[in-house]
Design an enzyme around this catalytic site. Structure first.
Site, PDB file in Angstrom:
ATOM      1  N   MET A  88      42.278  51.836   3.547  1.00  0.00           N
ATOM      2  CA  MET A  88      41.767  51.523   2.219  1.00  0.00           C
ATOM      3  C   MET A  88      42.090  50.066   1.972  1.00  0.00           C
ATOM      4  O   MET A  88      43.251  49.661   1.998  1.00  0.00           O
ATOM      5  CB  MET A  88      42.468  52.412   1.193  1.00  0.00           C
ATOM      6  N   CYS A  89      41.052  49.278   1.807  1.00  0.00           N
ATOM      7  CA  CYS A  89      41.291  47.837   1.678  1.00  0.00           C
ATOM      8  C   CYS A  89      40.338  47.274   0.654  1.00  0.00           C
ATOM      9  O   CYS A  89      39.210  46.926   0.983  1.00  0.00           O
ATOM     10  CB  CYS A  89      41.105  47.142   3.024  1.00  0.00           C
ATOM     11  N   LEU A  90      40.736  47.221  -0.556  1.00  0.00           N
ATOM     12  CA  LEU A  90      39.882  46.637  -1.575  1.00  0.00           C
ATOM     13  C   LEU A  90      40.760  46.123  -2.700  1.00  0.00           C
ATOM     14  O   LEU A  90      41.967  46.396  -2.740  1.00  0.00           O
ATOM     15  CB  LEU A  90      38.858  47.644  -2.093  1.00  0.00           C
ATOM     16  N   LEU A  93      44.371  44.706  -2.508  1.00  0.00           N
ATOM     17  CA  LEU A  93      44.845  44.924  -1.141  1.00  0.00           C
ATOM     18  C   LEU A  93      44.167  43.989  -0.136  1.00  0.00           C
ATOM     19  O   LEU A  93      44.594  43.896   1.012  1.00  0.00           O
ATOM     20  CB  LEU A  93      44.589  46.378  -0.725  1.00  0.00           C
TER      21      LEU A  93
END
Lengths: 152, 470
Positions: A88-90, A93
């Protein structure tokens, strides 16, 4: 690195005093840069009833680089990569959006918020995102099936 | 019994079979086995090898220098030896001949700083490197430039018809002031006279590409339509105008140059690709550009000169506590911290680590370098315009981004030096007499004054390199 560990320890103290609802942090002092997080699917979300295992990994450069969030439990979600990484990269992050004053506690809140309301505009799984937009019923059905199948 | 019989039978068959050569990966195969597309890399840029038309030779020209000098007329002809003030910086020009080619290698050196020192009254915009480059392009395009005969490449020498299959394989490489290099390679094959036409003609290859580049060059040079060649025909096709064909060098290698020059500037007319590699290059350039838009590190001087601040009781929060938000350690009244221009404060070592990688405040992302001169990586367009119109002021809002693929920095005040076409010099001269409000914005204002030719090549290249002024 020593500074990173010091800050991680402080942050753990803060998180354990104020853990977001439905979350449990398994903290290992021997390996404090890897947190295991057990999270219940939020009641008001399609993931309700599921139990998800996440891993929070702190880079050596922490807090100058963001922690890495990955779902160890498979989840049908536009913002979680549908692979063995479950990353999860948004938002905060993202490496270019991260800033040192950000805290793990807000990362945990972000994760929980995203399970309640996925961010389809910043999706990592474009097909799930478009299903979420165009066929919400279908999305919910699959998400719930996955919860049954993987997150019990 | 069988083998001896097969042997002679195979021999004539081999010569009769068409052999195909791949220009991408230099693979070779029989046409009747794999067709015309390369079985290795699936490229369509292939060519049937004929007896006096062997594409492998051009590819091997580098290593094939020990062949006999085939061209009596050209062997001792060194067209670049002709005295030309514009080209005196091309050294190490090597002229070598192979069995079916000749090759020219040259290195262009220019030292911008010394050039500027030597000629302080010169326009700052006048960059000899790109000027030379423009001259070279004009030479190659043939018919578009007005060079004295001594400058013409050998392919344009009408006298002394080359023997069959002869052609130059030209290669230029240059080192530009910023340490960047460019290489330029050109391969041309000439065919000897035959029944249908006298004199040399050139291989068509990459015709689509030629069309594109010709349009590009036609537009860039403002040449009349007659000088942009339509995609030329088959090898056997006679050229339309007998006087024109010697001036039709293959210009598809120019596409590589233009792709390099134009693509970093995005919206420029060079946004075409003709191979996966080119596409990859553009994409990676775009990606680099994205990251380069993020602020780079602050300089150690800027970090070191951050003002110190003693924590007072006002700095503590409502609960009477305060912490450095990087290490989350509590700070106490009387402790010394470093304060950024935005008034956010941190432990000096903490914020130094962050600023060493990003020139942003960890809280509000405001840079610390804004009040410094910060000229070394300031953006090009404003600066160049300032410099060219004679007002060497530092830009008001120095932007820290730098385009990738540029030719490197010039000086602190004038980071990018690009050539000026004669037309531009004239316009600049006119502009200098106008009010400052009129001449202010950008080199582009020059453009609006220009005629229908759309500006000179230098301007084109500049826009390609540095993008449209914002």
């Amino acid at each position: 690195m020593a500074a990173a560990r010091k800050r991680i320890l402080k942050e753990y103290t803060e998180c354990s005093n104020d853990t977001p609802p439905g979350m449990k942090i398994n903290f290992d002092e021997q390996n404090m840069t890897e947190w295991e997080i057990l999270m219940d699917g939020p009641e008001q979300s399609v993931y309700s009833g599921g139990h998800f295992k996440l891993r929070l990994t702190f880079p050596n450069e922490y807090p100058f680089k963001p922690p890495v969030v990955s779902f160890k439990t498979k989840i049908y979600h536009p913002n979680v990569s549908n692979d063995d990484k479950g990353s999860m990269c948004l938002g905060m992050l993202r490496p270019d959006a991260w800033k040192p004053p950000n805290k793990v506690i807000s990362v945990l809140h972000l994760v929980r918020t995203l399970l309640i309301e996925p961010n389809v505009d910043d999706a990592i799984e474009a097909s799930i995102a478009s299903e979420f937009k165009d066929n919400k019923k279908g999305f919910e059905k699959t998400a719930k099936e996955w919860v049954k199948q993987y997150a019990k | 019994m069988d083998p001896p019989l097969q042997q002679p039978a195979q021999q004539p068959q081999t010569t009769a079979r068409d052999m195909v050569f791949c220009h991408e990966c230099e693979n070779e195969w029989y046409r009747d086995e794999h067709g015309l597309s390369c079985p290795e890399c699936h490229s369509d840029f292939t060519e049937i090898i004929e007896e006096n038309h062997d594409p492998r030779v051009a590819a091997m020209a580098d290593s094939d220098d020990d062949g006999p000098p085939p061209l009596g007329a050209f062997h001792h002809h060194h067209p670049w030896d002709a005295p030309d003030p514009d080209e005196d910086d091309i050294n190490q020009l090597h002229w070598s001949t192979g069995p079916n080619t000749f090759a020219v290698q040259g290195v262009i050196f220019r030292d911008n700083l010394s050039q500027r020192r030597a000629d302080p009254h010169d326009h700052d915009l006048h960059n000899p490197v790109l000027g030379t480059f423009a001259t070279m392009l004009q030479n190659l395009v043939g018919g578009l430039g007005q060079q004295p005969p001594s400058e013409q490449p050998p392919s344009e020498q009408p006298s002394g018809s080359p023997s069959p299959g002869q052609g130059p394989n030209d290669r230029f490489s240059g080192t530009l002031p910023g340490g960047n290099r460019f290489t330029y390679q050109r391969t041309v094959r000439l065919h000897g006279p035959d029944g249908t036409h006298r004199g040399a003609h050139l291989d068509p290859s990459g015709d689509e590409l030629n069309g594109l580049v010709e349009h590009l060059l036609g537009a860039a040079m403002g040449g009349p339509p007659g000088h942009t060649h339509p995609p030329s025909g088959q090898p056997g096709q006679p050229p339309g105008q007998p006087g024109q064909f010697p001036g039709q060098p293959q210009i598809n290698p120019l596409a590589a140059i233009f792709a390099q020059l134009m693509n970093p500037g995005m919206a420029a007319p060079g946004d075409f690709v003709y191979s996966q590699e080119a596409l990859d290059r553009i994409i990676s350039q775009l990606m680099e550009q994205n990251t380069s838009n993020a602020p780079g590190p602050a300089t150690p001087e800027a970090i070191g000169s951050l003002p110190k601040k003693i924590i007072t009781i006002e700095d503590l929060g409502p609960d009477g506590r305060a912490e450095c938000s990087i290490c989350m350690d509590e700070v106490t009244v009387g402790e010394e911290v470093a304060q950024l221009p935005c008034h956010h404060w941190f432990h000096q070592p903490c914020v130094a680590m962050w600023l060493g990688e990003h020139d942003t405040c960890p809280h509000c992302r405001k840079g610390i370098m804004d009040h410094d001169k910060a000229g070394e990586s300031a953006n090009s367009s404003t600066n160049t315009a300032d410099a060219s119109s004679g007002s060497n002021g530092a830009p008001a809002t120095p932007s820290r981004q730098q385009m990738p693929g540029t030719f490197g920095a010039g000086t602190e005040e004038n980071p990018f030096i690009v050539p000026e076409t004669p037309e531009q010099s004239r316009l600049h001269a006119q502009q200098d007499q106008r009010s400052s409000s009129e001449r202010q914005p950008s080199p582009h204002s020059v453009h609006s004054d220009g005629d229908a030719s759309g500006g000179g090549l230098g301007d084109r290249i500049r826009r390609g390199l540095f993008g449209q002024p914002r």
